[in-house]
Enzyme design. Structure first.
Site, PDB file in Angstrom:
ATOM      1  N   SER A 280       0.819  -1.214   0.000  1.00 41.89           N
ATOM      2  CA  SER A 280       0.000   0.000   0.000  1.00 41.89           C
ATOM      3  C   SER A 280       0.851   1.262   0.000  1.00 41.89           C
ATOM      4  O   SER A 280       0.450   2.287  -0.516  1.00 41.89           O
ATOM      5  CB  SER A 280      -0.915   0.016   1.234  1.00 41.89           C
ATOM      6  OG  SER A 280      -1.808  -1.060   1.183  1.00 41.89           O
TER       7      SER A 280
ATOM      8  N   GLU B  92       1.976  -0.256  15.441  1.00 44.16           N
ATOM      9  CA  GLU B  92       2.325   1.116  15.066  1.00 44.16           C
ATOM     10  C   GLU B  92       2.994   1.886  16.205  1.00 44.16           C
ATOM     11  O   GLU B  92       3.899   2.691  15.969  1.00 44.16           O
ATOM     12  CB  GLU B  92       1.081   1.862  14.584  1.00 44.16           C
ATOM     13  CG  GLU B  92       0.482   1.315  13.293  1.00 44.16           C
ATOM     14  CD  GLU B  92      -0.433   0.116  13.505  1.00 44.16           C
ATOM     15  OE1 GLU B  92      -0.710  -0.240  14.678  1.00 44.16           O
ATOM     16  OE2 GLU B  92      -0.888  -0.475  12.505  1.00 44.16           O
TER      17      GLU B  92
ATOM     18  N   ASP C 226     -13.164   1.132   2.274  1.00 45.21           N
ATOM     19  CA  ASP C 226     -12.892   0.643   3.632  1.00 45.21           C
ATOM     20  C   ASP C 226     -13.734   1.358   4.689  1.00 45.21           C
ATOM     21  O   ASP C 226     -13.956   0.835   5.771  1.00 45.21           O
ATOM     22  CB  ASP C 226     -11.402   0.802   3.977  1.00 45.21           C
ATOM     23  CG  ASP C 226     -10.570  -0.351   3.432  1.00 45.21           C
ATOM     24  OD1 ASP C 226     -11.156  -1.370   3.022  1.00 45.21           O
ATOM     25  OD2 ASP C 226      -9.333  -0.216   3.408  1.00 45.21           O
TER      26      ASP C 226
END
Lengths: 319, 285
Positions: free
Chosen positions: A40, A61, A120
């Site tokens: 991505s 993250e 999404d």
């Protein structure tokens, strides 16, 4: 109206990937990190040529931001990459403490920002990231407008000492800026000089602003269009110079109207030169599933919305 | 340094801790006192630090030297005292702890450019990630020195700790020695009652770490030995975790073993009582 044409459409995230590819070859200190979204973020070319300078972080993250901060201790220039939602809101405290307050040379590179992430849905469509990032002292916030500008910005931020938030997106949009441009952080780009209204646009909204400028021209309105690719530090001089000429402003951003580019411009106007300003932004709401085009239409982020806003601004100026 | 000398440094550090916290009527004496042996052993025995004329030369990148990160930043008093006595900054500066315009902020920061500090900490759970990043940078730079990080046991309740715990063995960060201060206390009470960490040794082993334990974390000889033991195991593909059993408030009898002194400052009488138990060895600030 200056003519802008394009021969191809590309996604800004691919501009980021191309910039990283160049940095991989040019700057041995650049390290890329990613939280399970290599495809991505278009990092394949960088990883292929620099496997030792790529750090796969998995879906973690918070740790990625901390590891990035640590990598700067030792002189590395980490580019921490993931979707904008997970690069900001999910890790706000990590960015605040370990990066911004600690003044670490971390580049937070965020793809799939805004509504144009599309199908999404709202869980992934962050519309608050510019606000969160610009509120952090010392953070530079950049939202380039097309493939070429994103590539140039990616290359430029490696040479900027200090934390940076670089925001880009998923949809393919016209490539209309120069391929060989040099990106200057904090310096607004004059897209079209005009006299009747100033349109300050950022990110994907710059192309919409150009189309709006053409429609306005057909109706006899001469719009000045300025690309505010750097939300912070803001080019206040360019903004004030423009509104001194036009007397009214429109801001256009793929972001909540609270806390984004519009509010930054409003602060400059309130403090220095009060002129009517109209916002083209998401009206304090979440997004939803849909195609990017459908969403931009539904949430009022198209050229026609900029045209309407420009007319309102001019009307208020003349009232 | 001989164990006896290290113990003398530790006594002075403990005096500094209670005086600093008393001076501003704020701060965290309990965990600071409990971790005194760890920090003194690290800085005065274990770590290689760049020095000129017997004083540390601080630069942010720290190439060619060992690095220490304090993740549980609220025990800043013990770190400030150790850094000052090591020579990073004048020890008189300890008098400014937690006061306006000080470089000795409540929690350690780089913002005021205090020598010896490389990242802000105190928002718990973040220090190990930063230490891992610094360890990765050392590997990229072909720098063979070691990165140390200390965390609290209450801090193990933070999710980011376990993201980092997964990351370090996966990426074979074997130039990293992490430590957990196992004092069994946190703000709201004993860790067993607030949120049971269960068996941290087994947890870290399951994540792929090499785990060793220092049972007597307030015994200087035991701490020094444990650190050397940890160091000897570096470089074999796995990060090292040391579980260090300490007593919160160790060294001041009425502060020992209770979470009540986690974040409370002593009054004048309590200060006098505490100092009566701690020999002045290097001179108060």
């Amino acid at each position: 109206m200056k003519k802008y044409t394009f021969t191809e459409k590309k996604d800004t995230r691919s501009g980021f990937g191309a910039g990283m590819h160049v940095l991989g070859q040019q700057n041995p200190n650049v390290v890329a990190l990613c939280a399970d979204l290599v495809g991505s973020l278009k990092l394949e070319a960088f990883i292929k040529e620099n496997p030792d300078r790529f750090v796969q972080c998995g879906i973690s993250e918070a740790n990625m931001i901390g590891v990035s901060a640590g990598l700067t201790i030792g002189g590395k220039i980490p580019f921490a990459t993931t979707f904008a939602n997970f690069a900001t809101g999910r890790v706000y405290d990590q960015i605040r403490q370990s990066v911004a307050y600690s003044n670490k040379n971390v580049k937070i590179c965020a793809s799939h920002a805004g509504l144009t992430l599309g199908e999404d849905g709202a869980t992934h469509q962050i519309l608050e990231d510019l606000g969160m990032m610009k509120m952090l002292p010392g953070m530079t916030v950049i939202n380039p407008c097309d493939y070429n500008q994103t590539k140039a910005a990616t290359i430029a931020i490696a040479d900027h000492e200090g934390p940076v938030y670089l925001r880009f997106g998923r949809p393919v949009i016209p490539v209309f800026t120069d391929a060989d441009q040099v990106f200057e952080i904090g310096k607004a780009w004059m897209v079209n000089e005009g006299t009747d209204v100033s349109i300050f646009a950022t990110g994907h909204m710059v192309w919409e602003a150009i189309q709006a400028g053409e429609q306005l021209e057909a109706e006899g309105i001469n719009a000045e269009i300025i690309n505010i690719h750097t939300i912070k530090p803001l080019d206040e001089e360019a903004i004030l110079k423009s509104v001194s000429k036009t007397g009214c402003a429109v801001t256009a951003e793929e972001h909540n109207r609270l806390g984004g580019l519009g509010d930054s411009v409003a602060q400059v106007l309130v403090k220095n030169k009060l002129v009517p300003q109209e916002y083209v932004a998401v009206n304090d709401s979440f997004g939803e599933s849909g195609t990017p085009a459908q969403l931009m239409e539904k949430y009022g982020l198209t050229a026609k919305d900029i045209v309407a806003a420009a007319k309102r601004a001019i009307e208020r100026k003349n009232a | 340094m001989e164990i006896e000398q290290l113990e003398k440094v530790a006594s002075q550090v403990r005096r500094d801790i209670v005086r600093m916290v008393h001076g501003c009527q704020s701060g965290h004496p309990g965990g600071s006192l409990g971790c005194t042996e760890i920090l003194v052993a690290l800085y005065f025995e274990q770590m290689k630090i760049k020095e000129e004329n017997g004083k540390p030369v601080f630069d942010m990148n720290g190439e060619g030297e060992d690095l220490f990160f304090l993740s549980n930043g609220h025990i800043s008093p013990v770190w400030y005292s150790v850094l000052a006595h090591k020579g990073y900054f004048p020890k008189e500066e300890m008098a400014t702890f937690r006061k306006l315009n000080s470089r000795l902020q409540g929690h350690p920061t780089t913002h005021e450019h205090l020598e010896g500090i490389r990242i802000a900490s105190g928002s718990l759970g973040q220090g190990m990630s930063a230490a891992i990043g610094a360890a990765l940078a050392k590997k990229l730079n072909k720098d063979t020195r070691t990165v140390f990080v200390l965390m609290g046991d209450g801090e193990q309740q933070e999710g980011q700790v376990w993201e980092a715990a997964s990351f370090a063995p996966h990426h074979e960060v074997d130039n990293l020695i992490a430590m957990i201060d196992l004092n069994g206390q946190q703000i709201d009470g004993p860790t067993l009652k607030v949120m049971n960490n269960r068996d941290l040794g087994k947890k870290y082993e399951a994540f792929g770490w090499e785990v060793i334990t220092i049972e007597e974390g307030n015994d200087m000889a035991a701490v020094v030995k444990g650190l050397y033991e940890a160091k000897s195991r570096l470089g074999h593909g796995r990060p090292i975790m040391i579980l260090v059993h300490t007593g919160m408030g160790f060294g001041v009898d009425f502060m020992m073993g209770s979470h009540k002194w986690h974040g409370v400052a002593p009054n004048d009488e309590q200060l006098a009582a505490a100092l009566g138990q701690l020999e002045e060895t290097l001179g108060d600030y």
